[in-house]
Enzyme design. Structure first.
Site, PDB file in Angstrom:
ATOM      1  N   ASP A 208      28.853  48.711  65.210  1.00 22.65           N
ATOM      2  CA  ASP A 208      27.915  47.823  65.862  1.00 22.65           C
ATOM      3  C   ASP A 208      27.803  46.304  65.296  1.00 22.65           C
ATOM      4  O   ASP A 208      27.575  45.402  66.235  1.00 22.65           O
ATOM      5  CB  ASP A 208      26.292  48.396  65.837  1.00 22.65           C
ATOM      6  CG  ASP A 208      25.498  47.655  66.827  1.00 22.65           C
ATOM      7  OD1 ASP A 208      25.872  47.299  67.969  1.00 22.65           O
ATOM      8  OD2 ASP A 208      24.278  47.170  66.205  1.00 22.65           O
TER       9      ASP A 208
ATOM     10  N   HIS B 220      30.448  40.955  64.874  1.00 22.51           N
ATOM     11  CA  HIS B 220      29.838  39.792  64.404  1.00 22.51           C
ATOM     12  C   HIS B 220      30.224  39.328  62.804  1.00 22.51           C
ATOM     13  O   HIS B 220      30.356  38.177  62.533  1.00 22.51           O
ATOM     14  CB  HIS B 220      28.389  39.937  64.541  1.00 22.51           C
ATOM     15  CG  HIS B 220      27.872  40.387  65.737  1.00 22.51           C
ATOM     16  ND1 HIS B 220      28.603  40.116  66.868  1.00 22.51           N
ATOM     17  CD2 HIS B 220      26.904  41.299  66.192  1.00 22.51           C
ATOM     18  CE1 HIS B 220      27.811  40.637  67.875  1.00 22.51           C
ATOM     19  NE2 HIS B 220      26.770  41.308  67.420  1.00 22.51           N
TER      20      HIS B 220
HETATM   21  C1  BG6 Z   1      24.014  43.218  68.976  1.00 23.71           C
HETATM   22  C2  BG6 Z   1      23.958  44.584  68.262  1.00 23.71           C
HETATM   23  O1  BG6 Z   1      25.370  42.970  69.134  1.00 23.71           O
HETATM   24  O2  BG6 Z   1      23.576  42.319  67.836  1.00 23.71           O
HETATM   25  C3  BG6 Z   1      22.567  44.875  68.119  1.00 23.71           C
HETATM   26  O3  BG6 Z   1      24.391  45.514  69.017  1.00 23.71           O
HETATM   27  C4  BG6 Z   1      22.000  43.629  67.244  1.00 23.71           C
HETATM   28  O4  BG6 Z   1      22.265  45.934  67.353  1.00 23.71           O
HETATM   29  C5  BG6 Z   1      22.107  42.334  67.652  1.00 23.71           C
HETATM   30  O5  BG6 Z   1      20.545  43.757  67.021  1.00 23.71           O
HETATM   31  C6  BG6 Z   1      21.817  41.210  66.853  1.00 23.71           C
HETATM   32  O6  BG6 Z   1      21.679  40.152  67.482  1.00 23.71           O
HETATM   33  P1  BG6 Z   1      21.260  38.643  67.004  1.00 23.71           P
HETATM   34  O7  BG6 Z   1      21.546  37.547  68.150  1.00 23.71           O
HETATM   35  O8  BG6 Z   1      19.578  38.836  67.399  1.00 23.71           O
HETATM   36  O9  BG6 Z   1      21.238  38.362  65.596  1.00 23.71           O
END
Ligand code: BG6
Length: 480
Positions: A225, A230
């Site tokens: 995930d 990321h």
């Molecule tokens: C998403 C995930 O891609 O990114 C989530 O699926 C996560 O689990 C989210 O909570 C986090 O994004 P941000 O922008 O809030 O850091």
């Protein structure tokens, strides 16, 4: 006429991110004049009902920025067409609606299991024209094989140049700023290598739990995930060579090289270089919160909600420099940051003084801040003990530097605009997604072979004890 078609338009991502982003782009006058927005899902729904749903989502998110006149402008662009991925014949209405389009962007804000059926139905129904583009959300697959299968199937309808794989971290202002920090300054680049840098830490910590997404999350876990996309994207931006230009392929070529240089983690290294955790009950944001296995819809599960890894980028620039990666749900605080830890001075003339090595901290969330810790002299008249030193920080707060910037943009605003403008620089190319999966698969397969189940950690903490051991083994510690 151009159209943006949102599949999954009645879903959570559309309500939280996509529709509000379109509103803000309208607010700033950035949407093309001839753009219409077509919501689509398998539910039968009138145009008015969809507009009402969009209104609610936007008013809730825009709060003080909600302006009825702007909403009316956006509403005039909105319509709804039902299409069910399970019934390709139902795409005929969409094909008719798009018949005279010069350009169409299809945004699949749906479960990844629907990517292929939707792309195929778009092809078969004629809704997808040679100029159309498709935007898909991560995760693209669950491993290399499934990612390739999705890429092949979508690639049969849309050429690679017309496939936009979203990683919303690439739309964040602070993430973009990494490129500026590295390549618009001469200060860091000569030091940005194994000679001057001791190690790098990348943390993406969330204080929230799985928030009603158990059935999705349990199938993926933190490594798929968050890390596959990321976290590895952040690593690429920190580790890549300067691209020849900002054109889409120059930047992405450099990122792929980093991903291909990641040393596989296998065998006994898995115990030393990886940690899996799963949160139990605890206290987060001042409230008692349930453990992962007590979340709504939970069953027994071996899925990790926390991962820490020691990655190594095996190339000339980074040989021997550990990159510690860490992400988790229900952590002590929401904090995303990259720490570049420089090496100690080679020799200290300040006898009896502890010199802390310089540290560059790039804070991405919740606030955007860059700070550089430097050793300084404490103001005083020296006695026999000699100069007193202490570390102090040079701080650059982006909020303070741009006080008139009215609000922090949603990452999707930038990404929607780039997809509408047909610029793929901020989107993930096929070879990038697949190189990331290749490395992740090695770790996940190793966990399965060695039956490495997640260790428990209390909600509201910084993860299991093993995460601390991971860095301490090399004489390092996490900066939280
Ligand atoms: C998403 C995930 O891609 O990114 C989530 O699926 C996560 O689990 C989210 O909570 C986090 O994004 P941000 O922008 O809030 O850091």
């Amino acid at each position: 006429m151009r159209s943006l078609v949102i599949f999954g338009a009645t879903g959570d991502l559309a309500a939280r991110m996509l529709l509000p982003s379109l509103y803000f782009l309208e607010y700033d006058g950035l949407l093309p004049a001839d753009l219409r927005v077509i919501g689509s899902s398998r539910a039968e729904m009138s145009h008015a009902a969809f507009a009402e749903l969009a209104h609610r989502a936007i008013a809730g998110r825009a709060e003080a920025y909600f302006d009825a006149r702007i909403w009316e402008r956006l509403q005039a662009r909105l319509s709804y067409v039902m299409a069910d991925a399970g019934d390709p014949a139902s795409f005929a209405a969409l094909a008719t609606a798009l018949r005279n389009d010069e350009e169409t962007v299809f945004y699949l804000s749906t479960s990844p299991t629907l990517f292929v059926p939707i792309a195929e139905a778009l092809g078969a129904s004629g809704a997808a024209a040679p100029t159309s583009r498709i935007v898909i959300e991560k995760p693209i697959g669950r491993d290399l094989r499934s990612c390739q299968a999705i890429n092949d199937a979508i690639g049969a309808v849309f050429s690679e140049r017309r496939i936009f794989r979203i990683d919303h971290y690439l739309g964040k202002e602070a993430v973009q700023n990494l490129l500026a920090l590295r390549f618009a300054n001469t200060l860091f680049e000569p030091l940005w290598n194994k000679v001057s840098i001791d190690h790098v830490q990348i943390t993406v910590a969330e204080s929230v739990g799985v928030e009603g997404r158990f059935s999705y999350y349990d199938h993926y876990g933190a490594i798929r995930d968050m890390v596959q996309n990321h976290v590895l994207q952040l690593l690429c931006l920190v580790a890549m060579e300067p691209p020849a230009s900002l054109d889409p392929d120059s930047v992405r070529n450099e990122k792929v090289k980093v991903l291909r240089s990641l040393r596989p983690i296998a065998g006994r290294e898995l115990e030393k270089r990886t940690v899996r955790g799963q949160y139990g009950r605890g206290v987060a944001d001042g409230h008692t919160v349930p453990g992962y296995l007590d979340e709504v819809g939970a069953g027994p599960s071996q899925t990790e909600t926390f991962v820490a890894l020691q990655a190594n980028v095996d190339n000339w620039r980074w040989a021997g420099v550990p990159f510690y990666l860490r992400t988790g749900k229900r952590m002590a605080e929401r904090a995303s940051q990259i720490v570049i830890q420089f090496r100690d001075v080679p020799y200290s003339i300040f006898q009896g003084q502890d010199l802390l090595a310089n540290r560059l901290t790039i804070r991405l969330q919740p606030e955007e801040q860059i700070s550089l810790s430097l050793m300084n002299k404490t103001p005083s008249l020296e006695q026999a003990g000699g100069m007193q030193l202490m570390p102090l920080s040079l701080n650059l707060s982006l909020e303070q530097a741009f006080p008139t910037q009215p609000r922090r943009r949603i990452a999707y605003e930038r990404l929607l605009l780039e997809a509408l403008n047909n610029n793929p620089t901020l989107f993930v190319r096929r070879d990038e997604a697949e190189a990331a999966w290749t490395w992740i698969d090695g770790v996940v397969d190793g966990w399965a072979q060695h039956a490495m189940s997640p260790s428990a950690y209390a909600a509201g903490s910084w993860g299991p004890a093993g995460a601390f051991a991971l860095t301490e083994r090399n004489g390092h510690s996490w900066y939280s």
